[in-house]
Enzyme design. Structure first.
Site, mmCIF file in Angstrom:
data_model
loop_
_atom_site.group_PDB
_atom_site.id
_atom_site.type_symbol
_atom_site.label_atom_id
_atom_site.label_comp_id
_atom_site.label_asym_id
_atom_site.label_seq_id
_atom_site.Cartn_x
_atom_site.Cartn_y
_atom_site.Cartn_z
ATOM 1 N N PHE A 11 0.833 -1.207 0.000
ATOM 2 C CA PHE A 11 0.000 0.000 0.000
ATOM 3 C C PHE A 11 0.877 1.271 0.000
ATOM 4 C CE2 PHE A 11 -2.155 2.756 3.405
ATOM 5 C CZ PHE A 11 -2.790 3.566 2.479
ATOM 6 N N ASP A 31 10.277 -6.315 -3.493
ATOM 7 C CA ASP A 31 9.168 -6.905 -2.721
ATOM 8 C C ASP A 31 9.172 -8.409 -2.937
ATOM 9 O OD1 ASP A 31 6.330 -7.428 -1.726
ATOM 10 O OD2 ASP A 31 6.340 -5.245 -1.678
ATOM 11 N N ASN A 32 8.638 -9.139 -1.949
ATOM 12 C CA ASN A 32 8.451 -10.585 -2.160
ATOM 13 C C ASN A 32 6.963 -10.966 -2.208
ATOM 14 O OD1 ASN A 32 7.666 -10.377 0.471
ATOM 15 N ND2 ASN A 32 8.940 -12.047 1.245
ATOM 16 N N THR A 35 2.605 -9.772 1.548
ATOM 17 C CA THR A 35 1.306 -9.126 1.806
ATOM 18 C C THR A 35 0.973 -8.111 0.714
ATOM 19 O OG1 THR A 35 2.323 -7.363 3.145
ATOM 20 C CG2 THR A 35 1.563 -9.336 4.318
ATOM 21 N N GLY A 36 1.877 -7.910 -0.221
ATOM 22 C CA GLY A 36 1.671 -6.895 -1.264
ATOM 23 C C GLY A 36 0.973 -7.469 -2.478
ATOM 24 N N LYS A 96 11.637 -11.071 11.022
ATOM 25 C CA LYS A 96 12.799 -11.083 10.118
ATOM 26 C C LYS A 96 12.830 -9.826 9.232
ATOM 27 C CE LYS A 96 14.034 -15.152 8.288
ATOM 28 N NZ LYS A 96 13.848 -16.510 7.683
ATOM 29 N N ASN A 104 19.963 -5.688 6.540
ATOM 30 C CA ASN A 104 20.393 -5.794 5.139
ATOM 31 C C ASN A 104 20.238 -4.465 4.396
ATOM 32 O OD1 ASN A 104 21.132 -8.509 5.296
ATOM 33 N ND2 ASN A 104 19.044 -9.211 4.912
ATOM 34 N N TYR A 150 5.674 -7.531 15.926
ATOM 35 C CA TYR A 150 5.719 -6.311 15.109
ATOM 36 C C TYR A 150 6.386 -5.174 15.895
ATOM 37 C CZ TYR A 150 3.799 -2.562 12.107
ATOM 38 O OH TYR A 150 3.622 -1.476 11.276
ATOM 39 N N HIS A 186 -4.896 -3.484 0.925
ATOM 40 C CA HIS A 186 -5.433 -4.799 0.603
ATOM 41 C C HIS A 186 -6.826 -4.929 1.208
ATOM 42 C CE1 HIS A 186 -5.587 -8.888 -0.438
ATOM 43 N NE2 HIS A 186 -4.330 -8.927 -0.807
HETATM 44 P P1 NAD Z 1 1.573 -3.593 3.076
HETATM 45 O O1 NAD Z 1 1.397 -4.970 3.641
HETATM 46 O O2 NAD Z 1 0.586 -3.116 2.089
HETATM 47 O O3 NAD Z 1 3.013 -3.421 2.438
HETATM 48 C C1 NAD Z 1 4.153 -4.093 2.915
HETATM 49 C C2 NAD Z 1 4.914 -4.628 1.730
HETATM 50 O O4 NAD Z 1 6.131 -5.240 2.190
HETATM 51 C C3 NAD Z 1 4.139 -5.710 0.964
HETATM 52 O O5 NAD Z 1 4.155 -5.434 -0.409
HETATM 53 C C4 NAD Z 1 4.886 -6.983 1.300
HETATM 54 O O6 NAD Z 1 4.779 -7.961 0.291
HETATM 55 C C5 NAD Z 1 6.299 -6.463 1.502
HETATM 56 N N1 NAD Z 1 7.131 -7.330 2.324
HETATM 57 C C6 NAD Z 1 6.872 -7.804 3.561
HETATM 58 N N2 NAD Z 1 7.882 -8.583 3.997
HETATM 59 C C7 NAD Z 1 8.804 -8.593 2.997
HETATM 60 C C8 NAD Z 1 10.068 -9.204 2.839
HETATM 61 N N3 NAD Z 1 10.587 -9.988 3.785
HETATM 62 N N4 NAD Z 1 10.762 -8.978 1.708
HETATM 63 C C9 NAD Z 1 10.270 -8.187 0.725
HETATM 64 N N5 NAD Z 1 9.068 -7.598 0.795
HETATM 65 C C10 NAD Z 1 8.343 -7.786 1.936
HETATM 66 O O7 NAD Z 1 1.615 -2.611 4.351
HETATM 67 P P2 NAD Z 1 1.718 -1.022 4.395
HETATM 68 O O8 NAD Z 1 0.560 -0.513 5.154
HETATM 69 O O9 NAD Z 1 1.994 -0.477 3.060
HETATM 70 O O10 NAD Z 1 2.999 -0.824 5.325
HETATM 71 C C11 NAD Z 1 4.262 -0.499 4.778
HETATM 72 C C12 NAD Z 1 5.232 -0.152 5.894
HETATM 73 O O11 NAD Z 1 4.743 0.957 6.639
HETATM 74 C C13 NAD Z 1 5.466 -1.276 6.881
HETATM 75 O O12 NAD Z 1 6.836 -1.277 7.251
HETATM 76 C C14 NAD Z 1 4.611 -0.886 8.061
HETATM 77 O O13 NAD Z 1 5.137 -1.376 9.260
HETATM 78 C C15 NAD Z 1 4.680 0.632 8.008
HETATM 79 N N6 NAD Z 1 3.510 1.250 8.648
HETATM 80 C C16 NAD Z 1 2.308 1.312 8.001
HETATM 81 C C17 NAD Z 1 1.231 1.905 8.655
HETATM 82 C C18 NAD Z 1 -0.109 2.073 7.978
HETATM 83 O O14 NAD Z 1 -1.020 2.614 8.605
HETATM 84 N N7 NAD Z 1 -0.320 1.681 6.738
HETATM 85 C C19 NAD Z 1 1.361 2.385 9.959
HETATM 86 C C20 NAD Z 1 2.596 2.271 10.589
HETATM 87 C C21 NAD Z 1 3.681 1.723 9.915
#
Ligand code: NAD
Ligand code: UDP
Length: 319
Positions: A11, A31-32, A35-36, A96, A104, A150, A186
């Site tokens: 997102f 990305d892997n 959750t994306g 991780k 990394n 988390y 999502h």
């Molecule tokens: P999201 O799940 O939509 O996006 C996370 C992305 O990271 C996904 O595309 C997923 O496939 C990818 N990912 C996860 N583990 C991975 C790995 N090991 N290797 C490669 N890709 C990996 O969530 P989001 O809401 O977009 O959140 C993005 C970031 O912002 C996160 O770090 C989250 O902790 C942080 N965050 C988001 C919010 C929010 O309100 N949306 C609030 C606080 C922090």
């Protein structure tokens, strides 16, 4: 600049890719897809400013070209145990991504002499005993509770970022993100905005966990992305809260969603234990962001939800 963005298919990551490309920077997305969604970046295919590497950031990262900045956003982010995309169902991957993934990506920043920006979270404050939360508050986190996978991963990530800053002189930034919503979330990730919008647009009752008196402060995605962009190009290395400081109870929020979607099915109350350790109150103190970045949110909750509804309608196939 050339920028590596991890979590690019998520997102927030996908909106960041769009922002940096719109500003004329080149982006390498990583990305892997745990959750994306590849659809979030499908429109960037063929754009000369965009390239993509499918990779798990928990493993050593090789970037084929020099980069000037690294933005580490890869991590599951939803606390809802009922969702397969929730971090409670991906506990070790979440730790991780926060720990090894941060190590990394900091390693990439060091090797490339690049600036580094960490996506941290209001969750590092836990179930806060100070309200609103300033950046100087150390938080109230259960280190072994379910949410700890988390919270503690992000706290470790912040500590490691500061260690690299102090030890290796890496130019680092830490953004503490408060609940953000908007298109490209999502629809099944279980967070409150997708859950409520999906239920409302399908004419179902909204599921409020507990009595709904718990509060959150919701930020529209464009405001957040603007704040992150300003932070990266500032010279500020301490953590900065980015979030909308208008606080609303979950019950009030459910009523707003039902009103804006004209949903007549009301609300059902479900046991609070669905999300153990659910913080009771959350609101950012954004004085620092205002002073350091000249940033403040400009989208009201109602306007942000109105902008988000068409995306959910399209995903759900409803008119
Ligand atoms: P999201 O799940 O939509 O996006 C996370 C992305 O990271 C996904 O595309 C997923 O496939 C990818 N990912 C996860 N583990 C991975 C790995 N090991 N290797 C490669 N890709 C990996 O969530 P989001 O809401 O977009 O959140 C993005 C970031 O912002 C996160 O770090 C989250 O902790 C942080 N965050 C988001 C919010 C929010 O309100 N949306 C609030 C606080 C922090
Ligand atoms: N929530 C709710 N119903 C839902 C989903 C979430 O009442 O269908 C509540 C949840 O208990 C929490 C708040 O909404 O108090 C925000 O939850 P979310 O999962 O969006 O993220 P959090 O802010 O807890 O990280």
């Amino acid at each position: 600049m050339r920028i590596l963005i991890t979590g690019a298919a998520g997102f927030l990551g996908s909106h960041l890719c769009d922002k940096f490309i719109a500003e004329g920077h080149a982006v390498i997305g990583m990305d892997n897809f745990v959750t994306g969604n590849p659809q979030n970046i499908a429109h960037l295919a063929g754009n000369p400013l965009f390239s993509f590497i499918r990779h798990d950031v928990s493993n050593f990262i090789f970037v084929p070209r020099p980069v000037d900045a690294v933005l580490h956003f890869a991590s599951p982010a939803s606390p809802n145990s009922a969702s397969p995309y929730g971090y409670l169902n991906l506990p070790i991957q979440t730790m991780k991504a926060g720990a090894l993934g941060t190590h990394n990506t900091l390693g990439v920043a060091r090797a490339h002499k690049a600036r580094f920006l960490l996506a941290s979270t209001s969750e590092i404050y836990g179930d806060p005993q100070e309200h609103p939360q300033t950046e100087s508050y150390w938080g109230h986190v259960n280190p072994i509770g379910p949410r700890s996978v988390y919270d503690e991963a992000k706290r470790f990530a912040e500590a490691l970022t500061m260690a690299y800053h102090r030890t290796h002189g890496i130019d680092t930034r830490i953004v503490r993100i408060f609940n953000t919503y908007g298109p490209r979330m999502h629809i099944d990730d279980g967070r409150v905005v997708p859950n409520f919008l999906k239920q409302a647009l399908c004419g179902e009752a909204l599921t409020v966990y507990g009595d709904g008196t718990q509060t959150r402060s919701f930020t529209y995605v464009d405001d957040l992305i603007d704040g992150i962009y300003r932070l990266l190009f500032s010279a500020y290395t301490e953590p900065v809260n980015i979030g909308n400081d208008t606080e609303t109870s979950i019950l009030e929020f459910a009523e707003t969603i039902n009103r804006l979607t004209d949903n007549r099915s009301g609300i059902t109350f479900q046991p609070a234990k669905r999300i153990e350790g659910d913080p009771q109150r959350r609101r950012p103190d954004i004085t620092r962001a205002c002073e350091v970045l000249n940033w403040s949110p400009s989208t009201t909750l109602e306007n942000g939800i109105i902008k988000t509804i068409p995306y959910f309608k399209e995903k759900l196939g409803v008119s």
